[in-house]
Scaffold this active site. Structure first.
Site, PDB file in Angstrom:
ATOM      1  N   GLU A  15       0.825  -1.214   0.000  1.00 20.01           N
ATOM      2  CA  GLU A  15       0.000   0.000   0.000  1.00 20.01           C
ATOM      3  C   GLU A  15       0.856   1.261   0.000  1.00 20.01           C
ATOM      4  OE1 GLU A  15      -0.152  -2.291   2.456  1.00 20.01           O
ATOM      5  OE2 GLU A  15      -2.122  -3.237   2.392  1.00 20.01           O
ATOM      6  N   LYS A  17       3.460   1.654   2.664  1.00 18.15           N
ATOM      7  CA  LYS A  17       3.673   1.929   4.099  1.00 18.15           C
ATOM      8  C   LYS A  17       4.929   2.764   4.327  1.00 18.15           C
ATOM      9  CE  LYS A  17       3.110  -2.579   4.814  1.00 18.15           C
ATOM     10  NZ  LYS A  17       2.301  -3.041   3.668  1.00 18.15           N
ATOM     11  N   HIS A  42       9.585  -2.355   1.141  1.00 20.63           N
ATOM     12  CA  HIS A  42       9.178  -0.986   1.434  1.00 20.63           C
ATOM     13  C   HIS A  42      10.056  -0.010   0.655  1.00 20.63           C
ATOM     14  CE1 HIS A  42       7.256  -2.509   5.415  1.00 20.63           C
ATOM     15  NE2 HIS A  42       6.741  -3.034   4.333  1.00 20.63           N
ATOM     16  N   THR A  43       9.432   0.588  -0.352  1.00 20.51           N
ATOM     17  CA  THR A  43      10.191   1.486  -1.221  1.00 20.51           C
ATOM     18  C   THR A  43       9.993   2.926  -0.781  1.00 20.51           C
ATOM     19  OG1 THR A  43       9.728  -0.063  -2.986  1.00 20.51           O
ATOM     20  CG2 THR A  43      10.603   2.089  -3.644  1.00 20.51           C
ATOM     21  N   THR A 305       9.532  -7.090  -4.136  1.00 19.79           N
ATOM     22  CA  THR A 305      10.207  -8.251  -3.571  1.00 19.79           C
ATOM     23  C   THR A 305      10.373  -9.350  -4.614  1.00 19.79           C
ATOM     24  OG1 THR A 305       9.330  -7.703  -1.408  1.00 19.79           O
ATOM     25  CG2 THR A 305      10.087  -9.954  -1.691  1.00 19.79           C
ATOM     26  N   ARG A 310       1.195  -7.533 -10.138  1.00 15.92           N
ATOM     27  CA  ARG A 310       0.170  -7.645  -9.092  1.00 15.92           C
ATOM     28  C   ARG A 310      -1.225  -7.688  -9.698  1.00 15.92           C
ATOM     29  NH1 ARG A 310       3.245  -2.846  -5.942  1.00 15.92           N
ATOM     30  NH2 ARG A 310       4.897  -4.106  -5.011  1.00 15.92           N
ATOM     31  N   ASP A 338      -2.956  10.303  -7.572  1.00 13.51           N
ATOM     32  CA  ASP A 338      -2.688  10.710  -8.965  1.00 13.51           C
ATOM     33  C   ASP A 338      -3.060   9.589  -9.932  1.00 13.51           C
ATOM     34  OD1 ASP A 338      -0.607   9.215  -7.730  1.00 13.51           O
ATOM     35  OD2 ASP A 338       0.823   9.794  -9.289  1.00 13.51           O
TER      36      ASP A 338
HETATM   37  P1  IMO Z   1       4.642  -5.532   2.250  1.00 11.46           P
HETATM   38  O1  IMO Z   1       5.198  -5.275   3.620  1.00 11.46           O
HETATM   39  C1  IMO Z   1       2.479  -7.967  -0.577  1.00 11.46           C
HETATM   40  C2  IMO Z   1       1.818 -12.203   0.448  1.00 11.46           C
HETATM   41  C3  IMO Z   1       2.431 -13.110  -0.601  1.00 11.46           C
HETATM   42  C4  IMO Z   1       1.503 -14.299  -0.501  1.00 11.46           C
HETATM   43  C5  IMO Z   1       1.232 -14.381   0.993  1.00 11.46           C
HETATM   44  C6  IMO Z   1       2.116 -15.353   1.748  1.00 11.46           C
HETATM   45  O2  IMO Z   1       5.547  -5.188   1.127  1.00 11.46           O
HETATM   46  O3  IMO Z   1       3.279  -4.978   2.081  1.00 11.46           O
HETATM   47  P2  IMO Z   1       4.682 -15.292   2.460  1.00 11.46           P
HETATM   48  O4  IMO Z   1       5.919 -15.202   1.601  1.00 11.46           O
HETATM   49  O5  IMO Z   1       4.536 -14.193   3.438  1.00 11.46           O
HETATM   50  O6  IMO Z   1       4.506 -16.655   3.078  1.00 11.46           O
HETATM   51  O7  IMO Z   1       3.473 -15.156   1.381  1.00 11.46           O
HETATM   52  O8  IMO Z   1       1.444 -13.067   1.501  1.00 11.46           O
HETATM   53  N1  IMO Z   1       2.736 -11.179   1.009  1.00 11.46           N
HETATM   54  C7  IMO Z   1       2.812  -9.911   0.584  1.00 11.46           C
HETATM   55  N2  IMO Z   1       2.184  -9.276  -0.436  1.00 11.46           N
HETATM   56  N3  IMO Z   1       3.303  -7.269   0.224  1.00 11.46           N
HETATM   57  C8  IMO Z   1       3.881  -7.869   1.279  1.00 11.46           C
HETATM   58  O9  IMO Z   1       4.565  -7.166   2.191  1.00 11.46           O
HETATM   59  C9  IMO Z   1       3.687  -9.256   1.476  1.00 11.46           C
HETATM   60  N4  IMO Z   1       4.166 -10.159   2.361  1.00 11.46           N
HETATM   61  C10 IMO Z   1       3.556 -11.310   2.079  1.00 11.46           C
HETATM   62  O10 IMO Z   1       2.394 -12.522  -1.879  1.00 11.46           O
HETATM   63  O11 IMO Z   1       0.276 -14.031  -1.141  1.00 11.46           O
HETATM   64 MG    MG Z   2       5.280  -6.038  -0.856  1.00 16.43          MG
END
Ligand code: IMO
Ligand code: MG
Length: 434
Positions: A15, A17, A42-43, A305, A310, A338
């Site tokens: 999102e 963060k 986290h970019t 990652t 997506r 935007d």
């Molecule tokens: P941030 O912090 C988006 C998703 C994976 C998968 C599910 C389980 O960047 O928002 P895992 O490797 O955790 O066992 O995968 O959770 N997932 C994320 N999707 N952003 C992330 O982190 C995620 N961390 C896990 O794509 O569907």
């Molecule tokens: Mg992610």
């Protein structure tokens, strides 16, 4: 009253963060990662420079802040070492004064990555679509009480080897029994030796982070907990089994940091103006069509990652309303205002989901019995017949196009959460603080 701010994701991750973490960190003393591992991406774009962080809290890009990886995180030592090296190349020195990692945090071992791959393969069509980083197997071993922790890196090599031997008994049997995984069988002696070599680079940062965090709490210094993952990826409250293996909600985040709820001053939920999901699982507002393709292209929705494209769809405010209660959200950070405007320019329409039609009824919650009823909830939308462009020199809410303000008003009204930050470009300079 405490001075802890928690930042959490409201949907399925990604999102943005990092933006909320960046702004909230500016006047913080300490920034803490307390859940998940390098499944997070986290970019942060600051002063034209892009930082893609997976483990180290994003407060590291500010000078003079303490950044802590707390016991609730699972740490891949190779990723941590590489991240420190990359930061150093970017001119950010990681020292004991700005970084610490809990000795109680569990390690992601090479065999966890192999197990992640194997278990996904065995699940076939029911696979989760994990990030493949070994997160699930590392948390499984932790729950099974055979995990290896950062403190174990400081043990004599022989002792570390004994712990690995215990952990891999069943894992090695699995590797031997599955074609193509025979070469994943672990040699505990070799692995202990390798880990001891890596330990040299990490040992000065390994400590009791309770002491650091508790002292900051006692002095009422501001702590920011930079959440990872998101509400619907929570192992208890998300779309089980299509979730991650930890509790990325606010309670899980403070638990992973070792902080009680009374010290939380504010929780910020982060959402985009549309939704995305990587991996499998329900996504009621998904646009698996050319609209989804348009959102992906305009929003740049490819994983930081895993680089995976997506899944994309309209903003789901039902999830947002639920996130408010489950995660105790006080304020929102709304990103990609935007992008949604550009989508509107292309399509002449944009949508916000405010409820679902399910079993003939209009509901305002995410049903958890979809498998039992065999019904798929249908999203009910409010539409806006418009798009907009946000001038890059836009500084305040007043400068925003009227239709963008209307969109913001609708999000606040349906989610029942006031908006604090508005993002309208990747660089943090494109942020309106309300
Ligand atoms: P941030 O912090 C988006 C998703 C994976 C998968 C599910 C389980 O960047 O928002 P895992 O490797 O955790 O066992 O995968 O959770 N997932 C994320 N999707 N952003 C992330 O982190 C995620 N961390 C896990 O794509 O569907
Ligand atoms: Mg992610």
């Amino acid at each position: 009253m405490g001075n802890v701010t928690v930042i959490v994701g409201c949907h399925w991750g990604d999102e943005g963060k990092g933006r909320a973490a960046f702004f909230e960190s500016q006047d913080a003393h300490m920034i803490v990662r307390s859940t998940g591992g390098n499944n997070a991406g986290h970019t942060i774009v600051y002063k034209g420079k892009k930082y893609a962080l997976h483990l180290i809290p994003s407060g590291i890009i500010h000078k003079g802040k303490m950044n802590v990886i707390a016991p609730g995180v699972v740490v891949d030592p190779d990723v941590l070492i590489k991240e420190m090296e990359t930061l150093e190349k970017d001119g950010i020195k990681v020292t004991k004064r700005n970084f610490a990692v809990s000795g109680r945090a569990h390690l992601i071992m090479p065999y966890h990555r192999d197990l992640d791959r194997l278990k996904e393969e065995l699940k076939g069509n029911s696979k989760v679509g994990t990030t493949g980083k070994g997160i699930g197997p590392a948390y499984s071993d932790k729950a099974d009480r055979i995990g290896i922790r950062l403190y174990d890196l400081l043990l004599p090599q022989k002792k570390l080897q004994e712990k690995i031997e215990l952990a891999i008994k069943t894992h090695n049997q699995l590797f031997k029994a599955n074609e193509g995984f025979e070469n994943c069988v672990v040699d505990s002696k070799e692995l202990a030796k390798e880990l001891k070599q890596k330990a040299h680079k990490l040992k000065r940062f390994i400590c009791n982070t309770d002491d650091l965090i508790q002292n900051a709490i006692r002095k009422d210094e501001k702590i920011v907990i930079e959440g990872a993952q998101a509400y619907r990826l929570d192992i208890d409250h998300g779309d089980y089994p299509m979730v991650t293996s930890s509790s990325p909600n606010t309670s899980g985040a403070i638990s992973g940091a070792g902080i009680g709820p009374k010290y939380v001053n504010k929780t910020i939920g982060v959402t985009k103006a549309y939704c995305s999901r990587v991996g499998n699982g329900p996504f009621i507002t998904e646009q698996d069509n050319e609209i989804g393709d348009l959102i992906r292209e305009l929003g740049g929705e490819y994983g930081t990652t895993t680089k995976r494209p997506r899944r994309c769809g309209w903003l789901d405010c039902v999830v947002l309303r639920m996130a408010k209660i489950t995660m105790g959200i006080d304020e929102l950070c709304l990103n990609h205002l935007d992008t949604i405007g550009k989508i509107g320019n292309e399509l002449g329409k944009i949508y916000i989901c405010y409820a679902y039609k399910y079993n003939g009824e209009v509901i305002e919650y995410f049903p958890d019995d979809i498998e039992i009823t065999g019904e798929i909830p249908k999203p009910l939308y409010i539409s806006l017949d418009t798009g907009w462009d946000i001038p890059k020199d836009c500084k305040t809410y007043e400068d925003l196009p009227a239709k963008a303000k209307e969109f913001i008003g609708l999000v606040e009204e349906i989610s029942e959460i006031p908006i604090k930050y508005i993002g309208f470009g990747a660089d943090n300079k494109y942020t309106i603080v309300l």
